[in-house]
Each structure stands twice: as structure tokens, then as C-alpha cells.
Scaffold this motif. Structure first.
Motif, PDB file in Angstrom:
ATOM      1  N   ALA B  75      -5.271  -6.397 -11.582  1.00  0.00           N
ATOM      2  CA  ALA B  75      -4.229  -5.533 -11.523  1.00  0.00           C
ATOM      3  C   ALA B  75      -4.682  -4.630 -10.534  1.00  0.00           C
ATOM      4  O   ALA B  75      -3.636  -3.923  -9.937  1.00  0.00           O
ATOM      5  N   MET B  76      -5.712  -3.783 -10.505  1.00  0.00           N
ATOM      6  CA  MET B  76      -6.165  -2.984  -9.279  1.00  0.00           C
ATOM      7  C   MET B  76      -5.889  -3.278  -7.959  1.00  0.00           C
ATOM      8  O   MET B  76      -5.305  -2.765  -7.397  1.00  0.00           O
ATOM      9  N   LEU B  77      -6.376  -4.373  -7.686  1.00  0.00           N
ATOM     10  CA  LEU B  77      -5.865  -5.164  -6.218  1.00  0.00           C
ATOM     11  C   LEU B  77      -4.383  -5.291  -6.195  1.00  0.00           C
ATOM     12  O   LEU B  77      -3.934  -4.889  -5.041  1.00  0.00           O
ATOM     13  N   THR B  78      -3.689  -5.850  -7.171  1.00  0.00           N
ATOM     14  CA  THR B  78      -2.249  -5.677  -6.881  1.00  0.00           C
ATOM     15  C   THR B  78      -1.641  -4.568  -6.585  1.00  0.00           C
ATOM     16  O   THR B  78      -0.834  -4.437  -5.815  1.00  0.00           O
ATOM     17  N   CYS B  79      -1.909  -3.464  -7.446  1.00  0.00           N
ATOM     18  CA  CYS B  79      -1.461  -2.252  -7.495  1.00  0.00           C
ATOM     19  C   CYS B  79      -1.892  -1.456  -6.207  1.00  0.00           C
ATOM     20  O   CYS B  79      -1.046  -0.943  -5.598  1.00  0.00           O
ATOM     21  N   MET B  80      -3.062  -1.697  -5.614  1.00  0.00           N
ATOM     22  CA  MET B  80      -3.505  -1.141  -4.434  1.00  0.00           C
ATOM     23  C   MET B  80      -2.541  -1.711  -3.263  1.00  0.00           C
ATOM     24  O   MET B  80      -1.918  -0.987  -2.697  1.00  0.00           O
ATOM     25  N   ALA B  81      -2.329  -3.057  -3.272  1.00  0.00           N
ATOM     26  CA  ALA B  81      -1.448  -3.801  -2.353  1.00  0.00           C
ATOM     27  C   ALA B  81      -0.283  -3.092  -2.493  1.00  0.00           C
ATOM     28  O   ALA B  81       0.660  -2.714  -1.426  1.00  0.00           O
ATOM     29  N   LEU B  82       0.296  -2.971  -3.583  1.00  0.00           N
ATOM     30  CA  LEU B  82       1.764  -2.475  -3.953  1.00  0.00           C
ATOM     31  C   LEU B  82       1.901  -0.991  -3.577  1.00  0.00           C
ATOM     32  O   LEU B  82       2.813  -0.550  -2.787  1.00  0.00           O
ATOM     33  N   TRP B  84      -0.100   0.614  -1.060  1.00  0.00           N
ATOM     34  CA  TRP B  84       0.116   0.632   0.504  1.00  0.00           C
ATOM     35  C   TRP B  84       1.265  -0.054   0.744  1.00  0.00           C
ATOM     36  O   TRP B  84       2.011   0.790   1.865  1.00  0.00           O
ATOM     37  N   SER B  85       2.068  -0.969   0.447  1.00  0.00           N
ATOM     38  CA  SER B  85       3.380  -1.384   0.761  1.00  0.00           C
ATOM     39  C   SER B  85       4.383  -0.527   0.519  1.00  0.00           C
ATOM     40  O   SER B  85       5.230  -0.212   1.382  1.00  0.00           O
ATOM     41  N   LEU B  86       4.353   0.291  -0.637  1.00  0.00           N
ATOM     42  CA  LEU B  86       5.269   1.369  -1.001  1.00  0.00           C
ATOM     43  C   LEU B  86       5.549   2.438   0.078  1.00  0.00           C
ATOM     44  O   LEU B  86       6.614   2.491   0.499  1.00  0.00           O
ATOM     45  N   GLU B  87       4.150   2.831   0.434  1.00  0.00           N
ATOM     46  CA  GLU B  87       3.996   3.616   1.670  1.00  0.00           C
ATOM     47  C   GLU B  87       4.629   3.086   3.043  1.00  0.00           C
ATOM     48  O   GLU B  87       5.511   3.971   3.416  1.00  0.00           O
ATOM     49  N   ARG B  88       4.091   2.107   3.319  1.00  0.00           N
ATOM     50  CA  ARG B  88       4.364   1.426   4.535  1.00  0.00           C
ATOM     51  C   ARG B  88       5.996   1.152   4.915  1.00  0.00           C
ATOM     52  O   ARG B  88       6.560   1.465   5.784  1.00  0.00           O
ATOM     53  N   ALA B 197      -1.983   6.451   3.584  1.00  0.00           N
ATOM     54  CA  ALA B 197      -1.981   5.218   3.142  1.00  0.00           C
ATOM     55  C   ALA B 197      -3.381   5.062   2.183  1.00  0.00           C
ATOM     56  O   ALA B 197      -2.919   4.709   1.079  1.00  0.00           O
ATOM     57  N   SER B 198      -4.456   5.747   2.391  1.00  0.00           N
ATOM     58  CA  SER B 198      -5.363   5.784   1.361  1.00  0.00           C
ATOM     59  C   SER B 198      -5.026   6.429   0.201  1.00  0.00           C
ATOM     60  O   SER B 198      -5.565   5.910  -0.883  1.00  0.00           O
ATOM     61  N   ALA B 199      -4.234   7.862   0.282  1.00  0.00           N
ATOM     62  CA  ALA B 199      -4.011   8.285  -0.754  1.00  0.00           C
ATOM     63  C   ALA B 199      -3.166   7.599  -1.847  1.00  0.00           C
ATOM     64  O   ALA B 199      -3.427   7.483  -3.177  1.00  0.00           O
ATOM     65  N   PHE B 200      -2.453   6.637  -1.396  1.00  0.00           N
ATOM     66  CA  PHE B 200      -1.570   5.610  -2.000  1.00  0.00           C
ATOM     67  C   PHE B 200      -2.249   4.659  -2.639  1.00  0.00           C
ATOM     68  O   PHE B 200      -2.166   4.301  -3.664  1.00  0.00           O
ATOM     69  N   VAL B 201      -2.960   4.171  -1.921  1.00  0.00           N
ATOM     70  CA  VAL B 201      -4.169   3.113  -2.359  1.00  0.00           C
ATOM     71  C   VAL B 201      -4.833   3.613  -3.521  1.00  0.00           C
ATOM     72  O   VAL B 201      -5.045   2.851  -4.433  1.00  0.00           O
TER      73      VAL B 201
END
Lengths: 357, 307, 253
Positions: B75-82, B84-88, B197-201
Motif C-alpha cells: 500500500a505504501m509503495l503504491t501510494c507513493m507512486a500515486l 508522485w504521479s499526481l504531482e508530476r 515531489a518528495s513532499a507528495f511521496v
């Protein structure tokens, strides 16, 4: 100043008028459901223009606007339904509804308008939720709102003996209820548009714009920013109240479900997506965002059938998905909205892209 | 008195969850002034991913505790990717556009995520597998469970970790500098894009943990669970003073406790006129009252008008 | 009617531990151009902000035209007749030059929401008068040809002039200019001097904060010097110029 009487603009106005008159009959060929959707589009135009005063003109972010719509709707519902056995006439309820919404606007605005932008946003959001929760729960110990079941059998708009509900014959033409409401709504919407245009180009409208541009400078030239902001709030709320009343009468039924946060957000999306502060843009935004989900509702299933031969994805979520994506894409490629005011679009094209903020 | 203590404990648990989510809002807001409305949906995605992963692994024969751990990490990995993508994809292209533009984008993303979740996981409530054994504790007349203890302790540990990160590491310094003045920070060699990006992740990782916590606390999850939770967490962040880490934590816990106490006592306060279904208004009433007296929140800095 | 238009009584203001103003008392007479000078950080703008209600003083207060000024009520100050410009120009950037000046008329006009909605005779007349006065003022500061341009697209010098026109639109008794010549070249500064002379001649008292000592000494009837938040001297330019404390303040100890 525009020249209203030039032949060119006269032709334009005449064409628009004809289009507005025949529209419900054309749309009605696809079923009365579409006329109802058309009516909702106009109702949303009404709401979006009201919110535009607050957000677009005065620059105050209001995320609980639908609360005023709810106040108007319930005012009508309580004063004209068997629930309390009251049946006030339309000319009495509409002003009362507007006044009630206005009072709520001032009630919310007076303690909170000194807050900075985003703080104001969350407070208005909270206010909207509080109103909805009260509507949902004020059925005991004293039954005021009838709780989640809502109020039914609300009186339609009636002028004398003429009722806007049900089919009737007018000048030898058969008109359905929704079609009659359509003409009422168009007339009201035109009035609202005129009021909006006039407000924008008035002393008050300039003061709103000044506050939006630079609040400190506005104070320095003697604008009582608190009162002028409150005025924007009250005006916007009153428009919401009137729209709510019409909604109540048109539907014959209200329940708290119609006034959830997502509705506030929807109206805000109409304002921003259309072009904040620009009246034609806001109208466009309201019409588009009302029709898009409905068109998708009808399109999603046949398209899936044609492509895959079966329904792969729940049509309801798919249409909302497309809707959400549409919001994101429009903001990505038209950040000032689909039809921004000329100054705003100039502002964007001139400004070099900043790193942040 | 027992009820009082009991409600404080319940509030502390709920408040820890609010605080974790509020941190995500406040970090993003502090650095780029954006209300990331889609943050609540990240919590929801976290909860649902962990259900899927945990039950799949458990069904394949893995012990439930271990499967739950894998579920949490997934869940953590998926959300971090999510995040990051949201921001990007959604927010970065909008920097420098009018203030409300990214807000509408955030709302759009929230709708998209909710409906994607509905397509993947369906409309129904999903039962959350019991990750921890059901152990009950009793203390001074109050009852609490192991899940509650773990939620509070884990939240505290994560918050301590975040504070360390922000105040003791180079990335944290870059984040604080960017929050103060992005233009100057970037002149000083701070990579603004990386900081944002870090803040989002980081925020999304915390949201994922919060999602798993909510899921195991209430034992259900649902595609709509993120919305109200996100709203409350954002309220908590504003209550504490948005942009302020300590404020988000205190605001979250305070909000949890106020809600719990409110729900327990509202009947007494109003002579039975208002019942406990008014629980949800407490958050907002408290918020409005606090902001009336402290317009920048409890811990917010007073930003003076400069002429 | 008293000869004194504005009286500052022991005005004090501090930010945290920094004392930005230490009991500053001074008085501005009707019809004069009054200069307020001092090195950077001496407290000039803070004084301005206290006077116009943007800051709440920690001690003392102002009497303007016989009325005590209410702290923290900028719009009241404008109503009473104090208008100001800002050191770092604050115009309504996305409004036209003409609209900026029209906003300045707000405080002297009264059309409300209902007037705007029904557009009755009185409202239309008032609106026409607002527009006419705004056009006159744009002519007065000599930027009438830019009336329909957005304020933010005006040149720097024109923006300064527009800000003055907007301030004049409020019909001030006292016009406060915060470093109007900052960033101007010699020609522009000279034009500004002529403009301020004209404003005084037309009967408006002027308070001028300025770095350009030459401009101040040539223009002002009396000058006050602030240093470290305290008043050093208040006198005619000839006296102020020779005062050793002033020379020290400017050259450093």
C-alpha cells in the motif's frame, strides 16, 4: 459601451431569442427527460452566476455555496407543502427564500470574512456540511425537516390559476410541465444575467474587483473591505436562495441528499472551468458541466457495447471517471477556463512561468 | 468519569489517524500553497490495496501477520507512486496558473481516483482482514484493544520520524527553505521539483499507513471512505495552522478527541435535543470558532500585511 | 479651524524586540509640503502605516483635522481625508488605468447594490460623474492617453502617476507619498516635482517620504528627520540641512 441597436447586434439578439424559444421543443423530441436536464442547466447557470459574484468578482473562495441553495429550497418546501400545511403564494416565498439565504450568508460571512483565502474556503465548506447535517437530523425531537426522507408534495410554481406543473394548452399549443418551467427559468436567468452585468460595471463591482486585486490598496482608497465582501456574500447567497426555491417547486421534492459537498464543488467547477469572473464563460461552464455527465450517461453503455460487445465497466463510474478527467484536462490546457475574460487570458499569456506559486 | 476517559482514548486513536493524513495536506500546502483535495483518496487507495494484497497472500497460505505486513508495504509503495504521479502529471504543469486552477484539478483527480477504485473494487463494503490478534486491555475502568494501541504508537513513531526528517536532514532543510521562499531556495541550488515531489511521496506514504489503520480499526473499507476522512484531516490541518507540522499533529489529535467527547456528551449538553448523529458537525463548529479568534489556526504564524 | 492638519502624539510601534518608532511626535500644517526623511530602516514607512491605519500603534496616536484617528481602520482614514501611495506601487493590476482612478472615487460616492441593479437616474448620473472626474484626474497627472490600458502594463513612471491620481480621487486633505521618486531618472523626478508643486497649489497638503534629499530640500516647507525610530529634528530645510545630528545620521557615526 456596446451599441445595442446596430443592425448586426439586433440580428444576433433575434437569433438567440428564437433559439431560446424553440429549444425546449427541439430537445423535447428526445424525451421530456432532456427538457428537465435543460432546466437543470439553466438552474445551474443561475447558481454559477451567484457564486461568480463571490468567487469571480470578489475573489472569495466559497466551498459551501450549496448551503444557500439548500436554505432556499427548504424555505420553499416548508412554506408550500402539506408538511406544515402551509401554502404561501410564489410572490411571497421567493423573496422570503432569498432573504433567508441572505441572512445565512451574512451570518456565515460576518465572523469569517477576515480570514485569508484558503482558511475561508474550509470554513465555508464546514458551514455547508453543518447545514446539510442539520437538514438530515432535524426530524426529532421536533420534526422540522423530515430528516433524510425529505419533504414531498411541494407546491409547484403557480401564478393565479396557472400552474407550471402538468401539461396544459397555451395558445393552442400543448406544453408539458418541464417546458413551461423552461420558459420561467429562461426569463429568470436573463434577469440574473442582466443584474450580474450591471453589478460588475458598478461602483460596487469595481470595489469587489479592487479587493480581489489588492486588498490593502483597496482599504487605502477607503473601501470598507469587510462590508463590501459581506455584500458579495449576501448577494451570492440570495441568488442561491432563489434558485433553491425554484428547484424545490420544480421537483416537488427535496431531501438533504441534493445538497452535499459535491454539489458545491460542482458549481465551483462550473465557474472556474468556464472562466472565473467572465459572465459568458460562467454560463458556458454551467451548461457544459450539466450536460456532459448526462450525455455520458446515455453514451457510455452503447459505446461499450459497440467496442467490446458487452458492458465491461459499470457505466455510472465510467461516466464520472470521464467527467473527472475532463476537469483535469481542461485545467491543464486552458488554465484560465474555457472562455476567460480578455484581460485574464492576456494576463496568462504575458506572465512568464514562475517556479512555484 | 469512565466515559470521559474512554472517549479520550477513542479520540486519541481517531486523532492519530487524522494527524497522519493532515501531515500530507500540510506539507504540500506549506511548500506550494495547494490544497491537495485528492489526498483523502490516496488514503482510500492505500486501504484497498492492502486488503487485496493481504487477502491474496493469506489465501495462498501465508500467516496473516506477515501477509498484513506485505499488504502495508504494498500500500505504501503504491501510494507513493500515486502521489508522485499526481504531482508530476496533474499539478506540476499548472504551476504559475491562477490560484483556483490546481484546486479544480485536485477535485477532478479526486473524482477520477474514486471512480477508478469503484471500477476495480466494486461498490460494496469490503471486510478488512484482522491483522492483529484481538487483545483487550482494561485500565482504570476503560477498555481498549491492541489495534488501538498500535495505531497510537505507530503514528507517534511516524510523526517523530517526519520531524527528524524535516529538521535534521538536508532534504528537510530544502523543504523548509522552499516553503519560506521558493524563488530564493532555487537560487541557492535547491531542486524545487525534487522537494515538491518528495513532499507528495512522503505525504502519500503516511496516507497509506493511515488507510491501513482506518481499515483495521473499523474492519471495513470502501471506495468512498477517503472523502470525509480527507475533509476532516484537512480541517485538522487548518485548525492547527496549515503549513505547520506540529499544528497538523496537534490539530489532528485535538479534532479526534473533540469529536469523541462531543459524540459522547452532546445529548447531555442539549438536554437530549441533539443526538450523537451530530458528531460530524463538531469538527466544523470547532474549526469556525477557533478561526474566529485565531485567524491563522492554533499554531499558525501571524502573517502581517506588508505595505 | 486649527492651523495644524495632522498631529502625531508620541507614536510608538515595535515588532518583537525591534523598536521601529520611539514616541514620535510631529505636526503637519495645512497647505504645506512636509518631508519625512531618514536612512533606510529609520521607521518612515512604519510611521505611514500607523497613520493610515494599516498598523496599530503600540503607544500614542494621531489627531487629524481635529478628530482622533481610529487605529486599524484604513478605510476610515481615507474617509476622513488621508490618501496615500505605496513605496512598492500597489495598483489594481488587472483593471484599466481609468478604472483604478474610478475605484478611488468609491469613498466619495454612494451607489449601492440596488442602484446598480435598477440603474436608476441617480446611479447613472453618479456613474457618469465618477467617470468624468477620473478622466480629469488622468489628464491632471498627464496619463490620459493610457486610460484604457491595464494598470500593470503602464511604464514605471506612469504607474507612479496613476497611483497619485487614484489617491487624489479620494479628495484627500492630506496626500501621503511614500518614496514617489524611487527608481525615477532625473527628468522623471523633475516632472514629479512639478506635479507635487501643482498639487500643493491646488490646496492639498502633502506628506512626502523620500530618499532623494535634493528633491525634499527643494520642495518641502518643513522637514522631519527620523533615525532608529526616533525623531531627530523637525524644522525648515535650511536648518535641517546644517544640523550635525542629521549629517551624522546619514553619514554614519
Amino acid at each position: 459601451m456596446k451599441n445595442w441597436l446596430s443592425p448586426k447586434s439586433m440580428t444576433g439578439i433575434a437569433l438567440i431569442a428564437i433559439a431560446l424559444i424553440v429549444l425546449p421543443h427541439v430537445v423535447g423530441m428526445g424525451g421530456q427527460a432532456w427538457v428537465r436536464i435543460l432546466n437543470f442547466a439553466i438552474l445551474y447557470v443561475f447558481l454559477a452566476l451567484g457564486l461568480n459574484i463571490v468567487v469571480g468578482f470578489a475573489g472569495l473562495l466559497d466551498l459551501g455555496y450549496i448551503a444557500f441553495y439548500a436554505v432556499g429550497a427548504y424555505t420553499w418546501a416548508l412554506l408550500a407543502s402539506p408538511h406544515f400545511g402551509l401554502h404561501f403564494p410564489v410572490w411571497a416565498i421567493l423573496p422570503i427564500g432569498a432573504l433567508m439565504a441572505c441572512v445565512f450568508g451574512v451570518l456565515l460571512g460576518s465572523p469569517t470574512l477576515k480570514l485569508r483565502g484558503d482558511y475561508l474556503a474550509i470554513v465555508t465548506l464546514g458551514f455547508g456540511e453543518i447545514i446539510r447535517i442539520f437538514l438530515n437530523n432535524l426530524n426529532s425531537p421536533v420534526n422540522i425537516t423530515n430528516g433524510p426522507q425529505g419533504i414531498t408534495l411541494i407546491d409547484p410554481v403557480k401564478v393565479g390559476d396557472f400552474s407550471f406543473a402538468g401539461t396544459s394548452q397555451i395558445f393552442g399549443m400543448t406544453m408539458t410541465g418541464p417546458q413551461k418551467y423552461y420558459y420561467l427559468l429562461v426569463a429568470l436567468a436573463l434577469l440574473v444575467i442582466i443584474i450580474n452585468v450591471r453589478l460588475q460595471h458598478s461602483r460596487i463591482g469595481r470595489a469587489w474587483q479592487a479587493i480581489r486585486e489588492d486588498e490593502i490598496a483597496a482599504k487605502a482608497v477607503g473601501i470598507n473591505t469587510r462590508n463590501i465582501k459581506l455584500l458579495a456574500f449576501a448577494m451570492g447567497a440570495s441568488f442561491g436562495g432563489i434558485a433553491g426555491g425554484i428547484f424545490s417547486a420544480m421537483q416537488g421534492f427535496v431531501s438533504p441528499e441534493s445538497f452535499s459537498l459535491i454539489e458545491s464543488i460542482m458549481v465551483l467547477a462550473m465557474v472556474v472551468l468556464g472562466g472565473m469572473g467572465h459572465i459568458p464563460g460562467v454560463i458556458l461552464g454551467a451548461v457544459l458541466l450539466t450536460f456532459l455527465p448526462e450525455v455520458l450517461r446515455y453514451a457510455v453503455t452503447p459505446v461499450q457495447m459497440a467496442l467490446f460487445g458487452k458492458i465491461l465497466v459499470d457505466p455510472e463510474s465510467l461516466r464520472m471517471l470521464v467527467f473527472g478527467l475532463a476537469l483535469v484536462l481542461v485545467m491543464r490546457f486552458k488554465p484560465a477556463g474555457l472562455w476567460p475574460s480578455p484581460e485574464r487570458s492576456r494576463e496568462l499569456s504575458e506572465k512568464p512561468v514562475e517556479v512555484v506559486k | 468519569m469512565d466515559i470521559f476517559l474512554q472517549q479520550i482514548i477513542n479520540g486519541l486513536v481517531q486523532g492519530s489517524i487524522y494527524a497522519l493524513v493532515a501531515l500530507g495536506y500540510t506539507m504540500v500546502y506549506g511548500i506550494m500553497g495547494l490544497i491537495n483535495f485528492a489526498h483523502g483518496e490516496v488514503v482510500m487507495i492505500g486501504a484497498l490495496i492492502s486488503i487485496t494484497v493481504t487477502s491474496t497472500l493469506a489465501a495462498a497460505g501465508m500467516p496473516l501477520g506477515l501477509a498484513g505486513l506485505f499488504g502495508l508495504v504494498a500500500a505504501m509503495l503504491t501510494c507513493m507512486a500515486l502521489g508522485w504521479s499526481l504531482e508530476r502529471i496533474a499539478y506540476r504543469p499548472l504551476r504559475g496558473s491562477p490560484r483556483l486552477t490546481p484546486l479544480i484539478t485536485a477535485i477532478g483527480m479526486s473524482i477520477v481516483l474514486q471512480n477508478l477504485a469503484m471500477i476495480f473494487w466494486g461498490r460494496n463494503y469490503m471486510t478488512f482482514p484482522p491483522l492483529l490478534p484481538k487483545v483487550n486491555f482494561e485500565f482504570a475502568g476503560t477498555h481498549f484493544t491492541l489495534v488501538q494501541v498500535v495505531i497510537v504508537l505507530l503514528s507517534a513513531a511516524l510523526m517523530a520520524g517526519l520531524v527528524f526528517l524535516v529538521y535534521r536532514t538536508k532534504l528537510g532543510m530544502a523543504m523548509r527553505a522552499t516553503a519560506q521562499n521558493p524563488a530564493v531556495a532555487s537560487l541557492m541550488g535547491v531542486n524545487i521539483n525534487r522537494v515538491i515531489a518528495s513532499a507528495f511521496v512522503i505525504g502519500s506514504a503516511l496516507a497509506a499507513v493511515a488507510g491501513v489503520m482506518v481499515g483495521s480499526y473499523y474492519e471495513i473499507a470502501h471506495y468512498q471512505m477517503g472523502f470525509m476522512l480527507g475533509l476532516k484531516a484537512f480541517t485538522a490541518a487548518v485548525l492547527g495552522g496549515i503549513g505547520n507540522l506540529a499544528g497538523a499533529m496537534a490539530g489532528g489529535i485535538l479534532l479526534g478527541i473533540i469529536e469523541a467527547l462531543g459524540a459522547g456528551y452532546i445529548g447531555d449538553f442539549t438536554g437530549g435535543f441533539l443526538g450523537s448523529h451530530y458528531q460530524d458537525i463538531f469538527a466544523f463548529v470547532v474549526l469556525i470558532v477557533v478561526l474566529m479568534f485565531k485567524p491563522s489556526g492554533l499554531f499558525g504564524e501571524k502573517t502581517g500585511d506588508r505595505a | 479651524m486649527s492651523d495644524i492638519l495632522l498631529q502625531a502624539n508620541a507614536v510608538a510601534k515595535h515588532f518583537g524586540g525591534v523598536k521601529a518608532l520611539r514616541d514620535v511626535s510631529l505636526s503637519i500644517r495645512r497647505g504645506e509640503v512636509y518631508g519625512l526623511i531618514g536612512p533606510n530602516g529609520a521607521g518612515k514607512t512604519t510611521f505611514f502605516n500607523c497613520m493610515t491605519g494599516l498598523y496599530i500603534p503600540d503607544g500614542g496616536g494621531f489627531t487629524f483635522d481635529g478628530v482622533a484617528l481610529q487605529a486599524d481602520a484604513p478605510h476610515r482614514a481615507a474617509e476622513l481625508g488621508i490618501a496615500r501611495t505605496f513605496q512598492n506601487i500597489r495598483l489594481f493590476g488587472n483593471m484599466t488605468a481609468l478604472e483604478n482612478v474610478m475605484v478611488g472615487r468609491h469613498v466619495r460616492t454612494k451607489a449601492g447594490v440596488f442602484g446598480a441593479m435598477f440603474l436608476n437616474r441617480a446611479t447613472r448620473d453618479e456613474e457618469a460623474a465618477i467617470r468624468q472626474r477620473a478622466v480629469e484626474l488622468l489628464h491632471y497627472v498627464d496619463i490620459a492617453d493610457r486610460a484604457d490600458d491595464l494598470a500593470k502594463n503602464l511604464s514605471y513612471g506612469d504607474q507612479r502617476r496613476l497611483e497619485i491620481a487614484r489617491a487624489l480621487a479620494t479628495e484627500p486633505k492630506l496626500l501621503c507619498l511614500d518614496e514617489p521618486a524611487a527608481g525615477m531618472n532625473a527628468t522623471e523626478t523633475e516632472e514629479l516635482r512639478v506635479l507635487i508643486e501643482g498639487i500643493r497649489k491646488d490646496g492639498t497638503t502633502v506628506l512626502l517620504i523620500e530618499h532623494d534629499v535634493k528633491l525634499v530640500m527643494g520642495l518641502c516647507d518643513r522637514v522631519a528627520v527620523l533615525d532608529y525610530g526616533a525623531l531627530v529634528i523637525e524644522d525648515v530645510p535650511a536648518v535641517v540641512q546644517k544640523d550635525p545630528r542629521v549629517i551624522e545620521a546619514y553619514l554614519g557615526a
